[in-house]
Enzyme design. Structure first.
Site, PDB file in Angstrom:
ATOM      1  N   HIS A 155       0.699  -1.252   0.033  1.00 44.78           N
ATOM      2  CA  HIS A 155       0.006   0.155  -0.047  1.00 44.78           C
ATOM      3  C   HIS A 155       0.813   1.283   0.229  1.00 44.78           C
ATOM      4  CE1 HIS A 155      -3.575  -2.416   1.794  1.00 44.78           C
ATOM      5  NE2 HIS A 155      -3.100  -2.918   0.756  1.00 44.78           N
ATOM      6  N   GLU A 248     -13.086   1.425  -5.059  1.00 47.59           N
ATOM      7  CA  GLU A 248     -13.749   2.871  -5.300  1.00 47.59           C
ATOM      8  C   GLU A 248     -13.075   3.765  -6.328  1.00 47.59           C
ATOM      9  OE1 GLU A 248     -14.914   2.995  -0.500  1.00 47.59           O
ATOM     10  OE2 GLU A 248     -14.078   4.675  -1.525  1.00 47.59           O
ATOM     11  N   TYR A 269     -10.338 -10.234   4.733  1.00 52.71           N
ATOM     12  CA  TYR A 269      -9.799 -11.311   3.983  1.00 52.71           C
ATOM     13  C   TYR A 269      -9.924 -12.789   4.670  1.00 52.71           C
ATOM     14  CZ  TYR A 269      -7.526  -7.954   0.761  1.00 52.71           C
ATOM     15  OH  TYR A 269      -7.269  -6.848   0.103  1.00 52.71           O
TER      16      TYR A 269
END
Length: 376
Positions: A155, A248, A269
């Site tokens: 990330h 999104e 998850y």
């Protein structure tokens, strides 16, 4: 036996629904693709080509996640590696990430990069710029080493976009630490806004808040890997990874909170458990579009319609998990009205997307290719 079968089928269906595998209306797909365009391979045998941009009418500058920066000549197909790039933390989702040529390149020839900079055992998303001198990068300057270090390799973000008023935007993921996205004392899980020289614009939304990082433009993001500014409408668009479900598309407004991890359309998850307090909450900006199941977006582009007029003004996203180019139709108010999925038969994780001066669509894959779509 029939009743037992029906019971098992019903239970299985329920489990899939709870896990986020909800059957969605079928996306509008392009028909007769072979009649619309041809696909050309311009380069292959590369590492993951993470970012691309045109540095001249016939040259593409591109990054490879492992750390190199190169030039592809469209005239000769030759690839030239540029020296002068810094060490990167090429692990997990980190490495040499995005590249964008300054909108003022002819007058002030800066090239902008994001990458995961080694910081001891950590990596931090960093914005830098440099100039090209023949086959070298010179005057490399780290404009912002973000406050985003964690012990994960995921990330990082991170894409770059420019507006027409001398500002640069770039995205930073929350680095696998969810609370970061709501914490204004760091840069993780944010969209940042700077002047082209790396200074902070005086009208940034948090410049007068002592504890907040002044570079922050919006927050509450998970892992934004697509960012584009529409100069015609002054709209900043972002596409970001959700967890299991819940990718999104957001229109970004200054100072707004986009909710992660307080609200989410995705699941954990490890099981069929919703994340956060729901999918919407007062004071949090709701997405313009949600993908369930996730497509795993790798990029975002706004298309001019120059070569493919039927796609004028639409957003294009490269899909990694579901392996296609996702085309989002927008109306005049910027509301998504339909969706196309092209190149599903190509079977490639599509990473970067750019439009060439010719209006053709150029894209890269995680298998190390650079390809081009052109009309037939």
């Amino acid at each position: 036996m029939n009743s037992l079968y029906r019971w098992i089928f019903s239970l299985t269906t329920l489990c899939f629904m709870l896990n986020g595998f909800v059957i969605q209306p079928k996306a509008e797909t392009a028909t007769d693709e072979s009649d619309q365009f041809s696909i050309e391979t311009l380069a292959s045998g590369l590492d993951t080509v993470w970012g691309m941009d045109f540095i001249s009418a016939n040259e593409i500058i591109f990054t490879q996640k492992s750390g190199s920066i190169s030039i592809l000549s469209l005239d000769t197909s030759a690839i030239t590696n540029l020296s002068g790039s810094p060490p990167v933390k090429a692990a997990g989702q980190g490495g040499m990430l995005d590249v964008k040529v300054s909108p003022e390149y002819k007058q002030d020839p800066w090239i902008y990069f994001t990458y995961s900079k080694p910081a001891g055992k950590y990596g931090v998303t960093t914005l830098a710029r440099a100039k090209r001198s023949h086959n070298r990068l010179i005057a490399w300057d780290d404009l912002l080493i973000t406050r985003s270090a964690t012990d994960t390799n995921r990330h990082y973000g991170s894409r770059i976009a420019f507006d027409s008023a001398g500002h640069l935007f770039f995205s930073v993921g929350e680095r696998g630490e969810r609370p970061n996205a709501q914490d204004l004392t760091n840069h993780a899980g944010k969209v940042l806004r700077l002047n082209l020289d790396g200074s902070v614009p005086e009208d940034n939304p948090f410049v007068d808040i002592t504890a907040a990082r002044p570079e922050i433009y919006s927050y509450g993001h998970r892992n934004p890997q697509g960012l584009v500014f529409d100069n015609a409408t002054n709209r900043l668009w972002l596409i970001e990874h959700g967890p299991r479900g819940g990718d999104e598309i957001n229109r970004i407004y200054p100072g707004k909170n986009y909710g992660w991890p307080i609200v989410s359309h995705g699941k954990e998850y490890y099981g069929p458990i919703s994340i956060g307090e729901g999918t919407e909450k007062a004071g949090i900006q709701s997405p313009h579009k949600v993908y369930i199941p996730s497509i795993a977006p790798g990029s975002l582009m706004l298309y001019s319609g120059k070569a493919f007029p039927q796609w004028k003004g639409f957003l294009f996203a490269g899909a990694l998990k579901l392996k296609h180019i996702n085309i989002i139709h927008l109306n005049d108010d910027g509301i998504p009205t339909a969706e196309e999925r092209i190149l599903q038969d190509l079977g490639e994780r599509i990473r970067a997307l750019i439009e060439g001066p010719d209006g053709y669509i150029y894209f890269s894959t995680d298998s190390g290719k650079i390809l081009r779509l052109r009309p037939k």
